[in-house]
Design an enzyme around this catalytic site. Structure first.
Site, PDB file in Angstrom:
ATOM      1  N   SER A   1     -13.988  -4.105   0.019  1.00 36.80           N
ATOM      2  CA  SER A   1     -14.778  -3.516  -0.914  1.00 36.80           C
ATOM      3  C   SER A   1     -16.360  -3.853  -0.480  1.00 36.80           C
ATOM      4  O   SER A   1     -17.301  -4.046  -1.190  1.00 36.80           O
ATOM      5  CB  SER A   1     -14.722  -3.802  -2.134  1.00 36.80           C
ATOM      6  OG  SER A   1     -15.322  -2.935  -3.151  1.00 36.80           O
ATOM      7  N   PRO A   2     -16.723  -3.499   0.877  1.00 33.90           N
ATOM      8  CA  PRO A   2     -18.184  -3.911   1.295  1.00 33.90           C
ATOM      9  C   PRO A   2     -19.436  -2.933   0.497  1.00 33.90           C
ATOM     10  O   PRO A   2     -20.475  -3.238   0.326  1.00 33.90           O
ATOM     11  CB  PRO A   2     -18.251  -3.388   2.697  1.00 33.90           C
ATOM     12  CG  PRO A   2     -16.984  -2.551   2.995  1.00 33.90           C
ATOM     13  CD  PRO A   2     -16.078  -2.966   2.018  1.00 33.90           C
ATOM     14  N   LEU A   3     -18.697  -1.897   0.206  1.00 29.85           N
ATOM     15  CA  LEU A   3     -19.599  -1.029  -0.815  1.00 29.85           C
ATOM     16  C   LEU A   3     -19.453  -1.149  -2.208  1.00 29.85           C
ATOM     17  O   LEU A   3     -20.044  -0.543  -2.890  1.00 29.85           O
ATOM     18  CB  LEU A   3     -19.650   0.512  -0.364  1.00 29.85           C
ATOM     19  CG  LEU A   3     -19.804   0.869   1.154  1.00 29.85           C
ATOM     20  CD1 LEU A   3     -19.522   2.212   1.419  1.00 29.85           C
ATOM     21  CD2 LEU A   3     -20.908   0.062   1.829  1.00 29.85           C
TER      22      LEU A   3
ATOM     23  N   TYR B   1       0.835  -1.188   0.089  1.00 32.96           N
ATOM     24  CA  TYR B   1      -0.136  -0.103  -0.141  1.00 32.96           C
ATOM     25  C   TYR B   1       0.778   1.100   0.169  1.00 32.96           C
ATOM     26  O   TYR B   1       1.823   1.378   0.700  1.00 32.96           O
ATOM     27  CB  TYR B   1      -0.898   0.249   1.114  1.00 32.96           C
ATOM     28  CG  TYR B   1      -1.930  -1.124   1.200  1.00 32.96           C
ATOM     29  CD1 TYR B   1      -2.230  -1.941  -0.012  1.00 32.96           C
ATOM     30  CD2 TYR B   1      -3.101  -1.234   2.222  1.00 32.96           C
ATOM     31  CE1 TYR B   1      -3.407  -2.680  -0.089  1.00 32.96           C
ATOM     32  CE2 TYR B   1      -3.858  -2.091   2.250  1.00 32.96           C
ATOM     33  CZ  TYR B   1      -4.001  -2.864   1.082  1.00 32.96           C
ATOM     34  OH  TYR B   1      -5.225  -3.862   0.878  1.00 32.96           O
TER      35      TYR B   1
ATOM     36  N   LEU C   1     -22.845   0.772  -3.677  1.00 34.11           N
ATOM     37  CA  LEU C   1     -23.769   0.309  -2.542  1.00 34.11           C
ATOM     38  C   LEU C   1     -24.061   1.533  -1.512  1.00 34.11           C
ATOM     39  O   LEU C   1     -24.798   1.221  -0.393  1.00 34.11           O
ATOM     40  CB  LEU C   1     -23.604  -0.789  -1.787  1.00 34.11           C
ATOM     41  CG  LEU C   1     -23.556  -2.174  -2.774  1.00 34.11           C
ATOM     42  CD1 LEU C   1     -23.113  -3.302  -1.935  1.00 34.11           C
ATOM     43  CD2 LEU C   1     -24.954  -2.378  -3.203  1.00 34.11           C
TER      44      LEU C   1
ATOM     45  N   GLY D   1     -17.019  -0.594  -4.271  1.00 36.09           N
ATOM     46  CA  GLY D   1     -16.508   0.665  -4.911  1.00 36.09           C
ATOM     47  C   GLY D   1     -17.457   1.602  -4.728  1.00 36.09           C
ATOM     48  O   GLY D   1     -17.452   2.963  -5.650  1.00 36.09           O
ATOM     49  N   GLY D   2     -18.353   1.879  -3.771  1.00 37.01           N
ATOM     50  CA  GLY D   2     -19.133   3.082  -3.521  1.00 37.01           C
ATOM     51  C   GLY D   2     -20.525   2.817  -4.080  1.00 37.01           C
ATOM     52  O   GLY D   2     -21.543   3.494  -4.094  1.00 37.01           O
TER      53      GLY D   2
END
Length: 330
Positions: free
Chosen positions: A214-216, A53, A221, A218-219
């Site tokens: 990435s629970p959303l 990272y 959700l 990439g945005g």
């Protein structure tokens, strides 16, 4: 904040995991420190990073930022369950032999470099960022044994592993009385449920805690269509979200999803995180805030109680693949 045990271990971790991938590329050092202080203050004790990272010429920068935060003292390190990863090429330019993947040589080199950047004497959860098709697990586990004996790492996890590799790794570990993998970090969210075919069942059978990244999606959700209308989409207009929303059927799903959340007075991002917390075996999703304020929705999601009726409505919008192997066998 609520806590759970990480897989079959006795290690207690917060139900929200602080992802640090933005530290350096998107968020400067001072702001990153503020986010970590806010997270710890909210009871989030599980921090995830990776040696790569910072990316490009700045590979390793994120670990350095975490290390400078630890160096401020207090109880920062003692209160943090620190997870990092290895596998990526850390040399400049093309990979130099043995400077990436999971050979015993690179495992030793990588852990020493991460410890130096992180300014700590141990890593709580050391994760294999991707599979290595060339290095046998017998060699990998022997190298890990040395690090555990030296007190430099405590637990080992995987990331982006297929189900068969989780099984292979832990079967080989079990033959010699080793604990093996205790967690799997994978892409998993309402819109991307393929992990339920093999990865989630394998993690369940071998007692691994699941850490969704990435629970959303990439945005996508996180209320992206509402933000489009408001002109506040920001970074979520690219990446996974843009690729998915290019499909008319997916856009229709997201419209229904946002309408369902609005009908119940709920924030879509909180719903997406809360849904993951209902899934069997999930320790906690990784959230990667760029500002301290963006942690608020994640913390609220832990307290959000979704009814069975609401969960069923989510399944109608984003149906999973079904049980394995029935979903693909007949």
């Amino acid at each position: 904040m609520k806590y759970t045990q990480l897989g079959r271990t006795g290690l207690q971790v917060s139900r929200i995991v602080l992802g640090t991938m933005n530290f350096g590329p998107q968020t400067d050092e001072a702001a990153s420190h503020a986010i970590m202080d806010t997270a710890l203050g909210a009871g989030i004790n599980f921090f995830d990073t990776a040696n790569v990272y910072g990316w490009g010429a700045n590979k390793g920068r994120t670990e350095e930022i975490i290390g400078s935060w630890f160096a401020q003292g207090g109880d920062r390190r003692d209160k943090t369950v620190l997870a990092t990863k290895l596998n990526a090429n850390m040399a400049e330019g093309e990979p130099w032999p043995n400077h990436h993947k999971l050979s015993a040589v690179n495992i030793r080199r990588s852990v020493e470099a991460s410890l130096k950047r992180l300014r700590t004497d141990h890593i709580d959860l050391y994760q294999f960022h991707h599979i290595d098709r060339l290095t046998p697990f017998e060699e990998i586990w022997q190298a890990i044994d040395v690090l555990i004996a030296q007190g430099k790492i405590l637990y080992v996890g995987s990331s982006n592993f297929p189900g068969y590799k989780i099984a292979q790794a832990n079967e080989i570990a079990a033959r010699t009385g080793r604990l093996g993998l205790v967690s799997e970090q994978c892409l998993y969210n309402l819109a991307e449920r393929r992990a339920e075919m093999e990865i989630i069942p394998a993690a369940h059978e071998y007692g691994l805690g699941v850490i969704p990244w990435s629970p959303l999606h990439g945005g996508m959700l996180g209320g992206i269509l509402r933000k489009e209308r408001e002109g506040t989409t920001g970074r979520s207009k690219g990446g996974l979200a843009a690729q998915a929303l290019a499909e008319p059927a997916v856009r229709k799903q997201v419209e229904a999803y946002e309408e369902l959340a609005a009908k119940h007075g709920l924030d879509p991002a909180e719903v997406a995180l809360a849904w993951l917390l209902t899934r069997p075996g999930v320790a906690g999703p990784i959230v990667g805030p760029r500002t301290a304020d963006q942690l608020d929705a994640a913390v609220r999601a832990v307290e959000l109680d979704l009814t069975e009726e609401f969960l069923s409505a989510l399944d109608d919008i984003f149906p999973g693949p079904g049980p394995s192997p029935e979903a693909f066998a007949w």
